[in-house]
Design an enzyme around this catalytic site. Structure first.
Site, mmCIF file in Angstrom:
data_model
loop_
_atom_site.group_PDB
_atom_site.id
_atom_site.type_symbol
_atom_site.label_atom_id
_atom_site.label_comp_id
_atom_site.label_asym_id
_atom_site.label_seq_id
_atom_site.Cartn_x
_atom_site.Cartn_y
_atom_site.Cartn_z
ATOM 1 N N ASN A 1 33.879 22.678 30.524
ATOM 2 C CA ASN A 1 34.191 21.508 29.691
ATOM 3 C C ASN A 1 34.670 22.280 28.219
ATOM 4 O O ASN A 1 33.689 22.572 27.560
ATOM 5 C CB ASN A 1 33.055 20.673 29.375
ATOM 6 C CG ASN A 1 33.456 19.164 28.627
ATOM 7 O OD1 ASN A 1 34.765 19.421 28.138
ATOM 8 N ND2 ASN A 1 32.737 18.599 28.190
ATOM 9 N N TRP A 2 35.785 22.440 27.804
ATOM 10 C CA TRP A 2 36.247 22.949 26.713
ATOM 11 C C TRP A 2 36.077 22.123 25.633
ATOM 12 O O TRP A 2 36.381 22.646 24.400
ATOM 13 C CB TRP A 2 37.896 23.567 26.771
ATOM 14 C CG TRP A 2 37.936 24.700 27.580
ATOM 15 C CD1 TRP A 2 36.975 25.618 28.345
ATOM 16 C CD2 TRP A 2 39.200 25.424 28.130
ATOM 17 N NE1 TRP A 2 37.492 26.531 29.147
ATOM 18 C CE2 TRP A 2 38.876 26.478 28.864
ATOM 19 C CE3 TRP A 2 40.627 24.849 27.791
ATOM 20 C CZ2 TRP A 2 39.973 27.118 29.552
ATOM 21 C CZ3 TRP A 2 41.589 25.794 28.470
ATOM 22 C CH2 TRP A 2 41.163 27.014 29.206
ATOM 23 N N LYS A 3 35.772 20.962 25.780
ATOM 24 C CA LYS A 3 35.865 19.777 24.819
ATOM 25 C C LYS A 3 36.972 20.145 23.917
ATOM 26 O O LYS A 3 38.034 20.476 24.454
ATOM 27 C CB LYS A 3 34.494 20.190 24.019
ATOM 28 C CG LYS A 3 33.413 20.104 24.951
ATOM 29 C CD LYS A 3 31.883 19.815 24.122
ATOM 30 C CE LYS A 3 30.904 19.976 25.201
ATOM 31 N NZ LYS A 3 29.727 19.787 24.518
ATOM 32 N N HIS B 1 31.127 11.425 29.787
ATOM 33 C CA HIS B 1 30.425 12.380 29.049
ATOM 34 C C HIS B 1 29.449 11.786 27.928
ATOM 35 O O HIS B 1 29.991 10.988 27.135
ATOM 36 C CB HIS B 1 31.368 13.555 28.457
ATOM 37 C CG HIS B 1 30.570 14.839 27.959
ATOM 38 N ND1 HIS B 1 29.912 15.055 26.679
ATOM 39 C CD2 HIS B 1 30.444 15.994 28.480
ATOM 40 C CE1 HIS B 1 29.627 15.854 26.365
ATOM 41 N NE2 HIS B 1 29.709 16.876 27.475
ATOM 42 N N GLU C 1 29.158 12.804 24.918
ATOM 43 C CA GLU C 1 29.825 12.498 23.755
ATOM 44 C C GLU C 1 30.649 11.385 23.617
ATOM 45 O O GLU C 1 30.882 10.771 22.716
ATOM 46 C CB GLU C 1 30.690 13.833 23.236
ATOM 47 C CG GLU C 1 29.440 14.788 23.108
ATOM 48 C CD GLU C 1 29.977 16.393 23.245
ATOM 49 O OE1 GLU C 1 31.334 16.501 23.536
ATOM 50 O OE2 GLU C 1 29.161 17.126 23.597
ATOM 51 N N GLU D 1 23.130 15.274 33.048
ATOM 52 C CA GLU D 1 23.157 16.260 31.767
ATOM 53 C C GLU D 1 22.434 15.464 30.590
ATOM 54 O O GLU D 1 22.696 14.542 29.985
ATOM 55 C CB GLU D 1 24.780 16.152 31.124
ATOM 56 C CG GLU D 1 25.662 16.481 31.935
ATOM 57 C CD GLU D 1 26.816 17.436 30.950
ATOM 58 O OE1 GLU D 1 27.072 18.637 31.091
ATOM 59 O OE2 GLU D 1 27.323 16.481 30.262
ATOM 60 N N GLY E 1 24.720 21.208 24.068
ATOM 61 C CA GLY E 1 25.196 21.843 22.705
ATOM 62 C C GLY E 1 24.010 22.058 21.948
ATOM 63 O O GLY E 1 24.266 22.341 20.810
ATOM 64 N N SER F 1 23.487 23.183 27.992
ATOM 65 C CA SER F 1 23.257 24.624 27.734
ATOM 66 C C SER F 1 22.995 25.500 28.656
ATOM 67 O O SER F 1 22.132 26.363 28.533
ATOM 68 C CB SER F 1 21.840 24.526 26.565
ATOM 69 O OG SER F 1 22.150 23.752 25.371
HETATM 70 C C1 PEP Z 1 28.651 19.608 28.112
HETATM 71 O O1 PEP Z 1 29.485 19.532 27.133
HETATM 72 O O2 PEP Z 1 29.024 18.999 29.293
HETATM 73 C C2 PEP Z 1 27.802 20.532 27.987
HETATM 74 C C3 PEP Z 1 26.788 20.959 28.998
HETATM 75 O O3 PEP Z 1 27.499 21.357 27.041
HETATM 76 P P1 PEP Z 1 26.877 22.660 26.560
HETATM 77 O O4 PEP Z 1 27.035 23.520 27.982
HETATM 78 O O5 PEP Z 1 27.472 23.313 25.564
HETATM 79 O O6 PEP Z 1 25.379 22.189 26.242
#
Ligand code: PEP
Length: 258
Positions: free
Chosen positions: A13-15, A100, A102, A172, A178, A218
């Site tokens: 997921n490049w966000k 997600h 976010e 998640e 993050g 993470s």
């Molecule tokens: C995500 O945004 O889905 C995610 C898992 O981010 P990160 O790996 O940076 O925690």
């Protein structure tokens, strides 16, 4: 179903990162570093909308799938700024992240919206990656299982059994996204297993056994292997560590070796 029969999925997921001009070099490096592993592990890259055509082009014929990070719950019409499932399919995207944390936290996406978006994706050939997970406060209150169960049940409301085959669930925990704090492999396993039980209750054991359940939060090149070895963890949704082909490739290769 035996875990070994479920193909591992590693989705990046490049966000809101990267530029279209960087995509080709990223793809070439990733493909070079994962050579030989692509046939067993399904690798997916979820890019921001304007980068999707470049990503689709760069990964064409490689086996790496491409997807978006959101879609509209509506099929078409006066929804300024939104993007429909049909438009994603039209340019060649195959996956879409839905719900997600976010989007839930910053854009008010509720479980009901996540359900509508999941149904919109499944009315098209897209494969939705539906995200669920608890906040730190909810974990400390001891409501993780109830909450995640409710999120899964609501997201899958009215999803037909024959469409479930395209659904991917990503567990998640919000406190792990993050933050550099990862769930322990045991915690990730416990919740992924609980999610499989919920799906089993809704669609039966065989369907639950065939549903990919990913862990996200993470995950990186150092901790991926341990997490991916857990019996109900079928892959990962990777944010930060997907931005560098070197670290993303280590995760893809770890998933291929389980
Ligand atoms: C995500 O945004 O889905 C995610 C898992 O981010 P990160 O790996 O940076 O925690």
């Amino acid at each position: 179903m035996n875990k070994d029969l479920r193909q591992p999925i590693i989705a990046g997921n490049w966000k809101m990162n990267m530029l279209a001009s960087q995509v080709e070099a990223y793809a070439q490096e990733l493909l070079l570093l994962t050579q030989g592993h692509e046939s067993w592990c399904k690798t997916v890259v979820c890019a921001p909308y304007p980068l999707l055509p470049a990503a689709i082009d760069a990964f064409k014929g490689s086996g790496v799938g491409t997807g978006a990070q959101n879609l509209s719950m509506h099929a078409s019409g006066a929804y300024t700024g939104e993007v429909s499932a049909a438009q994603l399919i039209d340019i060649g995207a195959e996956y879409v992240i839905i719900g997600h944390s976010e989007r839930r936290a910053y854009y008010g996406e509720t479980d009901e919206i996540v359900n509508k978006k999941s149904l919109a994706a499944l009315e098209s050939p897209l494969r939705p990656i539906i995200c669920v997970g608890e906040t730190l406060q909810q974990r400390e209150l001891g409501v993780t299982f109830d909450l995640v169960s409710m999120q899964v049940k609501t997201a899958l409301h009215e999803v037909a059994a024959d469409a479930l085959g395209r659904v991917i669930i990503a567990y998640e925990p919000v406190w792990a996204i993050g933050t550099g704090v990862t769930a322990t492999p045991e915690d990730a396993q416990e919740v992924c297993h609980a999610i499989r039980e919920v799906i089993s209750g809704l669609y039966g054991q065989e369907a639950a056994g065939a549903t990919p359940i990913l862990y996200g939060g993470s995950m990186n090149d150092k901790n991926a292997r341990e997490l991916l070895m857990m019996p109900d963890v079928d892959g990962g949704l990777i944010g930060g560590a997907s931005l560098k082909p070197e670290s993303f490739a280590v995760i893809v290769n770890a998933a291929s070796q389980r």
